[in-house]
Scaffold this active site. Structure first.
Site, mmCIF file in Angstrom:
data_model
loop_
_atom_site.group_PDB
_atom_site.id
_atom_site.type_symbol
_atom_site.label_atom_id
_atom_site.label_comp_id
_atom_site.label_asym_id
_atom_site.label_seq_id
_atom_site.Cartn_x
_atom_site.Cartn_y
_atom_site.Cartn_z
ATOM 1 N N ASP A 1 -0.992 -25.570 24.826
ATOM 2 C CA ASP A 1 -0.527 -26.980 24.799
ATOM 3 C C ASP A 1 0.842 -26.985 24.793
ATOM 4 O O ASP A 1 1.455 -28.172 25.059
ATOM 5 C CB ASP A 1 -1.199 -28.023 23.891
ATOM 6 C CG ASP A 1 -0.871 -27.528 22.292
ATOM 7 O OD1 ASP A 1 -0.086 -26.733 22.179
ATOM 8 O OD2 ASP A 1 -1.073 -28.371 21.436
ATOM 9 N N SER A 2 1.601 -26.070 24.865
ATOM 10 C CA SER A 2 3.081 -25.961 24.665
ATOM 11 C C SER A 2 3.266 -26.154 26.186
ATOM 12 O O SER A 2 4.450 -26.440 26.752
ATOM 13 C CB SER A 2 3.500 -24.475 24.581
ATOM 14 O OG SER A 2 2.748 -23.133 25.442
ATOM 15 N N GLU B 1 2.349 -18.639 13.050
ATOM 16 C CA GLU B 1 3.429 -18.913 13.734
ATOM 17 C C GLU B 1 4.570 -19.006 12.488
ATOM 18 O O GLU B 1 4.270 -19.813 11.731
ATOM 19 C CB GLU B 1 3.164 -20.055 14.646
ATOM 20 C CG GLU B 1 4.475 -20.735 15.060
ATOM 21 C CD GLU B 1 4.153 -21.499 16.411
ATOM 22 O OE1 GLU B 1 3.338 -21.908 16.813
ATOM 23 O OE2 GLU B 1 5.416 -22.237 16.708
ATOM 24 N N ASP C 1 -6.421 -24.056 24.716
ATOM 25 C CA ASP C 1 -5.847 -24.956 23.649
ATOM 26 C C ASP C 1 -6.582 -26.239 23.672
ATOM 27 O O ASP C 1 -6.387 -26.993 24.722
ATOM 28 C CB ASP C 1 -4.346 -25.045 23.768
ATOM 29 C CG ASP C 1 -3.666 -24.638 22.235
ATOM 30 O OD1 ASP C 1 -4.420 -24.543 21.412
ATOM 31 O OD2 ASP C 1 -2.378 -24.328 22.310
ATOM 32 N N GLU D 1 -5.554 -25.661 15.665
ATOM 33 C CA GLU D 1 -4.593 -25.569 14.782
ATOM 34 C C GLU D 1 -5.089 -26.092 13.321
ATOM 35 O O GLU D 1 -5.906 -27.138 13.458
ATOM 36 C CB GLU D 1 -3.355 -26.158 15.205
ATOM 37 C CG GLU D 1 -2.598 -25.937 16.443
ATOM 38 C CD GLU D 1 -1.199 -26.564 16.766
ATOM 39 O OE1 GLU D 1 -0.768 -27.467 15.870
ATOM 40 O OE2 GLU D 1 -0.704 -26.459 17.675
ATOM 41 N N LYS E 1 -8.711 -22.530 21.383
ATOM 42 C CA LYS E 1 -7.678 -22.419 20.073
ATOM 43 C C LYS E 1 -7.618 -23.854 19.362
ATOM 44 O O LYS E 1 -7.488 -24.762 20.109
ATOM 45 C CB LYS E 1 -6.503 -21.742 20.281
ATOM 46 C CG LYS E 1 -5.565 -21.610 19.219
ATOM 47 C CD LYS E 1 -4.336 -20.937 19.522
ATOM 48 C CE LYS E 1 -3.192 -21.754 20.178
ATOM 49 N NZ LYS E 1 -2.601 -22.802 19.473
HETATM 50 O O1 KIV Z 1 0.871 -23.918 22.602
HETATM 51 C C1 KIV Z 1 1.127 -22.729 22.522
HETATM 52 O O2 KIV Z 1 1.580 -22.218 23.290
HETATM 53 C C2 KIV Z 1 0.963 -21.941 21.354
HETATM 54 C C3 KIV Z 1 1.508 -20.518 21.103
HETATM 55 C C4 KIV Z 1 2.945 -20.813 20.828
HETATM 56 C C5 KIV Z 1 0.590 -19.779 19.969
HETATM 57 O O3 KIV Z 1 0.136 -22.529 20.484
#
Ligand code: KIV
Length: 261
Positions: free
Chosen positions: A44-45, A178, A83, A115, A113
């Site tokens: 989600d970056s 992280e 994500d 968090e 993924k």
């Molecule tokens: O969203 C993302 O790219 C991430 C990575 C920085 C691990 O969670």
């Protein structure tokens, strides 16, 4: 051959370090896949490096499905992890299964993924029970940026050890760690049987993940201390586009070889 979730997990026992990178579209995913990464994280970056937001909070599930679909078309070998964005799994375990199920079903991702450590135990367990492989994410969790008071290094060893134990116990097959000090990254890694994928967590992790734009020097707004630039493509792109502009303005482009007769 496609790398599977059990193979990714087993890398730790074999002592093989895992190389993970983020990607958000077909072309970058294909380039990363052909370069031999073990996994691609559709992070989600995307909210920061593609959409230009100051953090990842505005990203929606529909956007993650769209980007993950694009990535899937470019990948033959890497494991693809999609994500789950902010507020698509935090409400309840049921919400987590629904969102993770949509992401897997509509994009074709191999895993999701999310968090959080101890507080996400029930959500991870519910997803795993539904047949959805989960990569966890502990330490600095960027979706909690406001609660954490910024993108800060996390140093509470007891809390982090409890978090990583909780995600392993809940059935996660791997965990991103992280922004923690290197000695703590190594301690977390030694405390679990699942691979830890570090980002700013030192060399003691079982693998590393970098954001595509950070690795290639494409994101001008911010360079985290942990991000190594393996190329300066931002400068290369500017030089190329400036040359193009000059050639258009002087009439040097298009030349005969670019012209139909
Ligand atoms: O969203 C993302 O790219 C991430 C990575 C920085 C691990 O969670």
């Amino acid at each position: 051959m496609q790398i599977t979730v059990p193979e990714f997990r087993a890398a730790k026992t074999k002592g093989a370090k895992l190389a993970v990178v983020t990607a958000y579209d077909y072309t970058s995913a294909r380039l990363c896949d052909e370069s031999g990464v073990d996994a691609i994280l559709v992070g989600d970056s995307v909210g920061m490096v593609v959409q230009g937001h100051p953090n990842s909070l505005p990203v929606t599930l529909a956007e993650m499905i769209y980007h993950t679909k694009c990535v899937m078309r470019g990948v033959k070998q890497a494991l693809v992890v999609g994500d789950l964005p902010f507020m698509t799994y935090q409400v309840s375990a049921k919400q987590a299964v629904r969102s993770a199920g949509r992401l897997m079903k509509e994009s074709g991702a191999h895993a999701v993924k999310l968090e959080g450590g101890v507080r996400m135990r029930a959500a991870i367990r519910a997803c795993v029970d539904a047949g959805i492989p989960v990569m966890a994410h502990v330490g600095l969790t960027p979706q909690s940026v406001h609660q954490m008071g910024g993108f800060k290094v996390q140093r509470d060893a007891d809390a982090l050890l409890a978090d990583i134990a909780a995600v392993e116990e809940a059935g996660a097959f791997a965990a991103v760690v992280e922004s923690v000090p290197a000695d703590l990254g190594a301690k977390l890694t030694a405390s679990v049987t699942i691979p830890t994928i570090g980002i700013g967590a030192g060399a003691g992790c079982d693998g590393q993940v970098l954001v595509f734009h950070d690795l290639l020097g494409l994101y001008p707004d911010f360079k985290p201390k942990f991000a190594k630039r393996y190329a300066d493509l931002g400068a290369a792109v500017k030089t190329a586009v400036e040359s193009y502009c000059n050639e258009v303005r002087t009439g040097a482009f298009p030349a005969a070889e670019h012209t139909f007769r």
